[in-house]
Design an enzyme around this catalytic site. Structure first.
Site, mmCIF file in Angstrom:
data_model
loop_
_atom_site.group_PDB
_atom_site.id
_atom_site.type_symbol
_atom_site.label_atom_id
_atom_site.label_comp_id
_atom_site.label_asym_id
_atom_site.label_seq_id
_atom_site.Cartn_x
_atom_site.Cartn_y
_atom_site.Cartn_z
ATOM 1 N N GLY A 138 53.471 80.498 9.954
ATOM 2 C CA GLY A 138 53.445 80.885 11.361
ATOM 3 C C GLY A 138 53.410 82.377 11.613
ATOM 4 O O GLY A 138 53.260 82.805 12.757
ATOM 5 N N SER A 141 49.856 87.311 9.284
ATOM 6 C CA SER A 141 49.428 88.704 9.321
ATOM 7 C C SER A 141 50.427 89.627 10.004
ATOM 8 O O SER A 141 50.383 90.833 9.802
ATOM 9 C CB SER A 141 48.079 88.817 10.047
ATOM 10 O OG SER A 141 47.064 88.177 9.306
ATOM 11 N N ARG A 256 48.890 99.141 -0.919
ATOM 12 C CA ARG A 256 47.545 98.889 -0.391
ATOM 13 C C ARG A 256 46.454 99.620 -1.178
ATOM 14 O O ARG A 256 45.397 99.034 -1.427
ATOM 15 C CB ARG A 256 47.500 99.226 1.106
ATOM 16 C CG ARG A 256 48.075 98.096 1.937
ATOM 17 C CD ARG A 256 48.180 98.378 3.406
ATOM 18 N NE ARG A 256 48.650 97.177 4.109
ATOM 19 C CZ ARG A 256 49.264 97.179 5.283
ATOM 20 N NH1 ARG A 256 49.488 98.327 5.900
ATOM 21 N NH2 ARG A 256 49.664 96.050 5.831
ATOM 22 N N GLU A 379 48.045 91.538 1.306
ATOM 23 C CA GLU A 379 48.487 92.909 1.619
ATOM 24 C C GLU A 379 47.953 93.379 2.978
ATOM 25 O O GLU A 379 47.783 94.568 3.212
ATOM 26 C CB GLU A 379 48.048 93.896 0.529
ATOM 27 C CG GLU A 379 48.837 93.824 -0.750
ATOM 28 C CD GLU A 379 50.293 94.241 -0.572
ATOM 29 O OE1 GLU A 379 50.582 95.441 -0.459
ATOM 30 O OE2 GLU A 379 51.145 93.339 -0.572
#
Length: 402
Positions: A138, A141, A256, A379
């Site tokens: 849920g 992102s 990242r 990521e």
């Protein structure tokens, strides 16, 4: 600007390339077909990396990705741990992304510990293989929407919640878990905890079957009244509403660029192999000719190579900025967004350029195309990276620009 690989890292990059070519590639297909089987060959490689790190001030691999200083006053430009980790990742993923992700003590959790742990925690978890658990059902992102809770109880925190898509979640020695200390305070209350394997209340509930990176396990983990020592909270335990979410988000500034490096590595593998196959088929390459005077295949490959080079330079910049303690959140997101998209385009287009050869299991091209997709998703997805970049450029907060 000097865009060459720093001299002190050339040996490392060359060694990583040799490992990719002679160690990863030969077993790549084997573990792609044997999903969830642990690649025992990685134990030897991990032990070699541990030996290289023992007693060395310059760590190699994920544990070197940090903005932490060496304690010495340094002048001028620094090429440090973030850049060395990135260069190693690029070369190893030229071999196999899944095998890199499955390597002991080289997980994103290790990079998270290196980024935000205090000195005592760095020593205590230095030899620990750590996965990283952020995503929940849920709130894929939106990391700020985390619902896993951590309630202080004496010298412990009690964790309750569920995490999904945890890379190396079953195999790792510990998991770095993001949880909120107080939901009413929003993202500022989110902290990260090191939960060691075997802790009562922590259990792996499912292993995912995936499109790619099958050599790496991806797990769902539940936490039910899981008691974690307070000393396992990474960084500062105080909730700083002014600083907000920045504390734990600093982890992404280091991780990242590494994921972008994975994308660059697998894209380079596809470009190299495609060029070889096209040459065998009689295609010639002359970079001096204008694009309008060459074949469509040639022009397409040149364009893909240009996109790849752009992604590589953006990623090197993000890692270099971290080494020099410069704010690089925007640049880390730019690198991740560009490299993830480029890897997807390059690997799929390479499959297309070589036709049936690229679609069968006789070549690794089809595997690289499958592996590359995740690099544009985990990521932080492509869309989330673009949103972060827009916020940074426009000076907007997350509440002002959603």
């Amino acid at each position: 600007m000097n865009l060459e690989t720093p001299k002190k890292f050339r040996g490392l990059a060359n060694q990583a390339h040799q490992v990719a070519a002679n160690y990863f590639r030969p077993i790549s297909r084997k573990y792609d077909k044997a999903e969830h089987a642990y690649p025992k060959e990685l134990d030897l490689l991990a032990a070699l990396l541990d030996g290289m790190n023992a007693g060395s001030p310059d760590a190699v691999g994920a544990t070197s990705a940090s903005k932490r200083g060496s304690g010495q006053v340094e002048e001028g430009v620094r090429n440090g741990g973030n850049l060395s980790a990135l260069l190693g990742v690029i070369e190893l993923c030229w071999g196999d992304v899944g095998l890199l992700l499955g390597m002991p003590r080289q997980g994103l959790g290790n990079a998270a510990i290196a980024a935000v742990a205090n000195e005592e925690q760095l020593k205590r978890f230095g030899s620990t293989w750590a996965a990283m658990a952020i995503t929940e059902p849920g709130c894929g992102s939106d990391s700020a929407a985390i619902r896993t809770t951590a309630v202080k109880d004496g010298d412990h925190y009690v964790l309750n919640g569920e995490k999904i898509f945890v890379t190396s979640g079953e195999r790792a020695d510990a998991v770095v878990v993001w949880a909120t200390l107080d939901k009413s305070l929003g993202r500022a209350a989110i902290k990260s905890f090191v939960v060691e394997k075997g802790t009562p209340g922590m259990s792996v509930t499912r292993l995912e079957k995936k499109l790619g990176i099958k050599a790496s396990d991806t797990a769902s983990i539940s936490f039910s009244d899981c008691r974690v020592p307070a000393a396992n909270l990474l960084g500062n335990a105080e909730i700083d509403v002014q600083k907000g979410f920045a504390g734990v988000m600093e982890t992404f500034d280091n991780t990242r660029p590494l994921v972008a490096g994975m994308a660059i590595g697998v894209a380079k593998a596809s470009l190299d192999r495609t060029r070889e196959l096209l040459k065998k088929a009689g295609c010639t390459f002359d970079y001096r000719k204008p694009l309008l005077s060459v074949s469509h295949v040639e022009a397409t490959l040149y364009r893909l190579e240009a996109e790849w080079e752009a992604a590589r330079l953006l990623t090197l910049k993000a890692a270099w900025m971290a080494d020099n303690k410069l704010p690089n959140s925007k640049e880390a997101s730019i690198a991740k967004a560009k490299a993830g998209r480029v890897a997807n385009e390059v690997t799929l287009k390479c499959v297309e350029l070589v036709g049936a050869l690229g679609y069968g299991e006789d070549e690794l091209l089809e595997k690289w195309a499958r592996d590359s997709k995740i690099l544009d998703i985990f990521e932080g997805t492509q869309q989330i990276q673009l949103l972060i970049i827009a916020r940074r450029l426009l000076g907007k907060s997350s509440s002002e620009l959603k």
